[in-house]
Design a protein around this motif. Sequence first.
Motif, mmCIF file in Angstrom:
data_model
loop_
_atom_site.group_PDB
_atom_site.id
_atom_site.type_symbol
_atom_site.label_atom_id
_atom_site.label_comp_id
_atom_site.label_asym_id
_atom_site.label_seq_id
_atom_site.Cartn_x
_atom_site.Cartn_y
_atom_site.Cartn_z
ATOM 1 N N ASP A 106 30.861 58.298 53.380
ATOM 2 C CA ASP A 106 32.057 59.160 53.397
ATOM 3 C C ASP A 106 32.323 59.810 52.036
ATOM 4 N N GLY A 107 31.447 59.565 51.028
ATOM 5 C CA GLY A 107 31.546 60.242 49.733
ATOM 6 C C GLY A 107 32.299 59.479 48.675
ATOM 7 N N GLN A 108 32.802 58.293 48.997
ATOM 8 C CA GLN A 108 33.521 57.495 47.991
ATOM 9 C C GLN A 108 32.563 56.542 47.300
ATOM 10 N N LYS A 109 32.902 56.187 46.082
ATOM 11 C CA LYS A 109 32.053 55.259 45.321
ATOM 12 C C LYS A 109 32.634 53.859 45.434
ATOM 13 N N LYS A 110 31.752 52.912 45.761
ATOM 14 C CA LYS A 110 32.144 51.502 45.873
ATOM 15 C C LYS A 110 31.502 50.745 44.719
ATOM 16 N N ALA A 111 32.243 49.820 44.124
ATOM 17 C CA ALA A 111 31.723 49.024 43.012
ATOM 18 C C ALA A 111 31.868 47.548 43.318
ATOM 19 N N TYR A 112 30.767 46.823 43.171
ATOM 20 C CA TYR A 112 30.776 45.370 43.275
ATOM 21 C C TYR A 112 30.819 44.818 41.862
ATOM 22 N N VAL A 113 31.917 44.148 41.521
ATOM 23 C CA VAL A 113 32.107 43.629 40.160
ATOM 24 C C VAL A 113 31.936 42.117 40.197
ATOM 25 N N ARG A 114 30.828 41.646 39.638
ATOM 26 C CA ARG A 114 30.541 40.211 39.629
ATOM 27 C C ARG A 114 31.155 39.576 38.392
ATOM 28 N N LEU A 115 31.827 38.453 38.607
ATOM 29 C CA LEU A 115 32.479 37.735 37.511
ATOM 30 C C LEU A 115 31.624 36.543 37.101
ATOM 31 N N PRO A 116 31.699 36.132 35.828
ATOM 32 C CA PRO A 116 30.954 34.939 35.402
ATOM 33 C C PRO A 116 31.572 33.679 36.012
ATOM 34 N N PRO A 117 30.825 32.581 36.011
ATOM 35 C CA PRO A 117 31.341 31.344 36.639
ATOM 36 C C PRO A 117 32.646 30.828 36.027
ATOM 37 N N ALA B 55 33.223 57.799 37.631
ATOM 38 C CA ALA B 55 33.223 56.589 36.797
ATOM 39 C C ALA B 55 31.832 55.981 36.715
ATOM 40 N N THR B 56 31.449 55.586 35.508
ATOM 41 C CA THR B 56 30.164 54.910 35.305
ATOM 42 C C THR B 56 30.389 53.400 35.368
ATOM 43 N N LYS B 57 29.295 52.652 35.351
ATOM 44 C CA LYS B 57 29.402 51.182 35.378
ATOM 45 C C LYS B 57 30.157 50.670 34.150
ATOM 46 N N ARG B 58 29.931 51.325 33.019
ATOM 47 C CA ARG B 58 30.644 50.916 31.786
ATOM 48 C C ARG B 58 32.149 51.169 31.908
ATOM 49 N N HIS B 59 32.517 52.329 32.513
ATOM 50 C CA HIS B 59 33.946 52.618 32.725
ATOM 51 C C HIS B 59 34.572 51.569 33.625
ATOM 52 N N ILE B 60 33.870 51.225 34.706
ATOM 53 C CA ILE B 60 34.392 50.253 35.685
ATOM 54 C C ILE B 60 34.555 48.890 35.029
ATOM 55 N N LYS B 61 33.559 48.481 34.266
ATOM 56 C CA LYS B 61 33.595 47.185 33.576
ATOM 57 C C LYS B 61 34.792 47.105 32.633
ATOM 58 N N ALA B 62 34.998 48.172 31.854
ATOM 59 C CA ALA B 62 36.111 48.198 30.892
ATOM 60 C C ALA B 62 37.456 48.192 31.607
ATOM 61 N N ALA B 63 37.559 48.915 32.729
ATOM 62 C CA ALA B 63 38.823 48.984 33.471
ATOM 63 C C ALA B 63 39.183 47.633 34.075
ATOM 64 N N VAL B 64 38.205 46.948 34.668
ATOM 65 C CA VAL B 64 38.460 45.628 35.278
ATOM 66 C C VAL B 64 38.836 44.626 34.204
ATOM 67 N N LYS B 65 38.123 44.674 33.082
ATOM 68 C CA LYS B 65 38.404 43.772 31.964
ATOM 69 C C LYS B 65 39.835 43.954 31.469
ATOM 70 N N ASP B 66 40.253 45.223 31.366
ATOM 71 C CA ASP B 66 41.572 45.550 30.828
ATOM 72 C C ASP B 66 42.699 45.229 31.817
ATOM 73 N N MET B 67 42.518 45.566 33.085
ATOM 74 C CA MET B 67 43.595 45.406 34.058
ATOM 75 C C MET B 67 43.764 43.970 34.554
ATOM 76 N N TYR B 68 42.657 43.282 34.763
ATOM 77 C CA TYR B 68 42.724 41.930 35.327
ATOM 78 C C TYR B 68 42.515 40.841 34.288
ATOM 79 N N GLU B 69 42.209 41.211 33.046
ATOM 80 C CA GLU B 69 42.022 40.275 31.932
ATOM 81 C C GLU B 69 40.982 39.200 32.254
ATOM 82 N N VAL B 70 39.826 39.655 32.768
ATOM 83 C CA VAL B 70 38.696 38.773 33.049
ATOM 84 C C VAL B 70 37.436 39.392 32.460
ATOM 85 N N ASP B 71 36.454 38.543 32.205
ATOM 86 C CA ASP B 71 35.151 39.059 31.775
ATOM 87 C C ASP B 71 34.373 39.515 33.002
#
Length: 162
Positions: free
Chosen positions: A142-153, A115-131
Motif C-alpha cells: 500500500d506504499g507505507q514503510k514498516k520498520a521492525y525495531v529489535r531491542l537488546p535483551p 526515514a532511514t534506518k538511522r533516523h528510525i533508530k534515533a527516534a525510537v531511542k529518543d521517544m521510548y528511552e531504550v537502546d
Amino acid sequence: YFPFISFFSSLSFFLISFSPHLIFTMPARSKAVKSAKAVKKGTFKKHSAKVRTKTTFYRPKTLKLARLPKYLRKSVPARPKLDKYSTLKYPLCTESAMKQIEDNNTLTFIVDLRATKRHIKAAVKDMYEVDVAKVNTLIRPDGQKKAYVRLPPAFEALEVAN
C-alpha cells in the motif's frame, strides 16, 4: 657685486653635485667589475625542462576562498523535515506484530517513507528511552514503510509496548 654672485653660483653647484642620493651610491670601480662579470657570465640562467612522469596533465589546484556573503539569502534557517515525531507515525498492533513483540523482542512501527534506518533508530531511542539492537525496514504494497525495531535483551519489548 660681481664676486658675490659668483660665490652663490658656485655654492649652488656644490650643493647640486653632492646631493644625498649620490653619496650612498656604489663606487664606480666595483660597479664596473659587477657589470663586467654580468656581461661575461650572462644574467639569464638556463632552466632545465621539467621531466613529466605521467601522460595526463592535472591542472594545478588553485586557492578556493570560502564564501563571505554580505547578507543571508534566507531569513530563517529551514527546520529539519524529519524530526522524531514525523519519523515514527504509529506502532502496529496487529496479531503478527504482537507475536514479534513476544517471540523476537521486536517493536513494529509504520514510519515516514523518507526515514532511514538511522533516523528510525534515533527516534525510537529518543521517544521510548531504550537502546536499539537492529532495524529492518520494508515498503508495504500500500506504499507505507514498516520498520521492525529489535531491542537488546536488556530491554523488554512487551514493557515498552505497554
